[in-house]
Design an enzyme around this catalytic site. Sequence first.
Site, PDB file in Angstrom:
ATOM      1  N   ASP A   1       0.829  -1.213   0.000  1.00 18.43           N
ATOM      2  CA  ASP A   1       0.000   0.000   0.000  1.00 18.43           C
ATOM      3  C   ASP A   1       0.864   1.264   0.000  1.00 18.43           C
ATOM      4  OD1 ASP A   1      -2.282   1.481  -0.013  1.00 18.43           O
ATOM      5  OD2 ASP A   1      -2.808   1.135   2.076  1.00 18.43           O
TER       6      ASP A   1
ATOM      7  N   HIS B   1       2.620   3.297  -9.103  1.00 16.58           N
ATOM      8  CA  HIS B   1       2.516   1.833  -9.236  1.00 16.58           C
ATOM      9  C   HIS B   1       3.775   1.260  -9.892  1.00 16.58           C
ATOM     10  CE1 HIS B   1      -1.446   1.915  -7.675  1.00 16.58           C
ATOM     11  NE2 HIS B   1      -1.978   2.560  -8.694  1.00 16.58           N
TER      12      HIS B   1
ATOM     13  N   LEU C   1      11.148 -20.485  -4.429  1.00 14.80           N
ATOM     14  CA  LEU C   1      10.106 -19.629  -3.850  1.00 14.80           C
ATOM     15  C   LEU C   1       8.789 -19.788  -4.615  1.00 14.80           C
ATOM     16  CD1 LEU C   1       9.148 -17.181  -2.052  1.00 14.80           C
ATOM     17  CD2 LEU C   1       9.917 -15.709  -3.929  1.00 14.80           C
TER      18      LEU C   1
HETATM   19  C1  FPP Z   1      -1.977   0.101  -3.407  1.00 11.89           C
HETATM   20  O1  FPP Z   1      -1.538   1.431  -3.387  1.00 11.89           O
HETATM   21  C2  FPP Z   1      -1.401  -0.603  -4.560  1.00 11.89           C
HETATM   22  C3  FPP Z   1      -2.128  -1.151  -5.572  1.00 11.89           C
HETATM   23  C4  FPP Z   1      -3.597  -1.151  -5.615  1.00 11.89           C
HETATM   24  C5  FPP Z   1      -1.473  -1.769  -6.740  1.00 11.89           C
HETATM   25  C6  FPP Z   1      -0.201  -2.485  -6.432  1.00 11.89           C
HETATM   26  C7  FPP Z   1       0.441  -2.869  -7.692  1.00 11.89           C
HETATM   27  C8  FPP Z   1       1.763  -2.973  -7.870  1.00 11.89           C
HETATM   28  C9  FPP Z   1       2.778  -2.771  -6.821  1.00 11.89           C
HETATM   29  C10 FPP Z   1       2.274  -3.380  -9.211  1.00 11.89           C
HETATM   30  C11 FPP Z   1       2.045  -4.837  -9.332  1.00 11.89           C
HETATM   31  C12 FPP Z   1       2.701  -5.361 -10.480  1.00 11.89           C
HETATM   32  C13 FPP Z   1       2.642  -6.645 -10.839  1.00 11.89           C
HETATM   33  C14 FPP Z   1       3.465  -7.093 -11.951  1.00 11.89           C
HETATM   34  C15 FPP Z   1       1.819  -7.658 -10.158  1.00 11.89           C
HETATM   35  P1  FPP Z   1      -2.605   2.617  -3.504  1.00 11.89           P
HETATM   36  O2  FPP Z   1      -2.729   2.998  -4.931  1.00 11.89           O
HETATM   37  O3  FPP Z   1      -3.890   2.203  -2.841  1.00 11.89           O
HETATM   38  O4  FPP Z   1      -1.885   3.743  -2.685  1.00 11.89           O
HETATM   39  P2  FPP Z   1      -2.588   4.935  -1.875  1.00 11.89           P
HETATM   40  O5  FPP Z   1      -3.362   4.286  -0.746  1.00 11.89           O
HETATM   41  O6  FPP Z   1      -1.422   5.729  -1.383  1.00 11.89           O
HETATM   42  O7  FPP Z   1      -3.450   5.675  -2.836  1.00 11.89           O
END
Ligand code: FPP
Length: 259
Positions: free
Chosen positions: A30, A47, A141
């Site tokens: 997050d 992201h 893993l």
């Molecule tokens: C939460 O942060 C994150 C997500 C909803 C997406 C996570 C995705 C990635 C790390 C990339 C994944 C890639 C692959 C290849 C699987 P948020 O957007 O809710 O953050 P905020 O709460 O600060 O708005």
Amino acid sequence: MSYGISDIFGMITDMSDIKKIPAHVGIIMDGNGRWAKAHGVPRVMGHNAGMQSMKKIVIATSNMGIKYLTVYAFSTENWKRSTEEVSGIFNLIVKYVNSELEELDENNVHINIFGDYSMLPKASIDAIDKMVSRLDKNDGLVFNIALNYGGRDEILRSVRELARQCAEEGRDPSGLTEDDISRYLWSGDAYFGVPDPDLIIRTSGEERISNFLTWQSAYSELMFTDTLWPDFTPDEYAAMIEAYANRDRRFGGRKETDK
Ligand code: FPP
């Protein structure tokens, strides 16, 4: 800044004196959006930075000898975000496969997808299928990516499957057990056979489970950090794994150490 495997290996604290390594770690990644805001860039770039962080944490998990890692990449609720953000995340999956497949294979990583990804764009589905089949033989893993995943949704799917069996096969519902429900979750023996998580980590200061491994997390240790996911380092991760070793897990009973 990018890191090679040898850099990450050097960054990890010596794990040889840590007696209790968790078998399965779950991570709620997050804070990408807040990271983007703090850096004055679009959310999708947050992201992208999150994906870079995930790459390092996957290799660190493998190097620490942890057998299973599950990350929350896209929830059943994330469809409510803007089309631009949703397609940005799906494009990142293609980018991840193109840039990481060789290194994942060299590190003997096996990948499972927790969630029905059939409604993603075709390019993402094709990239995922290519990655999963290429790494299928690997026995290092086990890296589970929760994609279009919801904890309540998978419990509902399991209950529906059991209800179907009761109706069609004349199974008596009063004989159903917790193990029956576990069996038809994505982690269950009917699918990927992954044990419940020992430890769940959430970054960015939020202290909630948010529909992640809802059934499986009943006895998981929980750890939270204010660090935003793109800033989460293998060193902070290793410190959490070390802290886990000092926790007493009771599973509703007596201490693990009590005889
Ligand atoms: C939460 O942060 C994150 C997500 C909803 C997406 C996570 C995705 C990635 C790390 C990339 C994944 C890639 C692959 C290849 C699987 P948020 O957007 O809710 O953050 P905020 O709460 O600060 O708005």
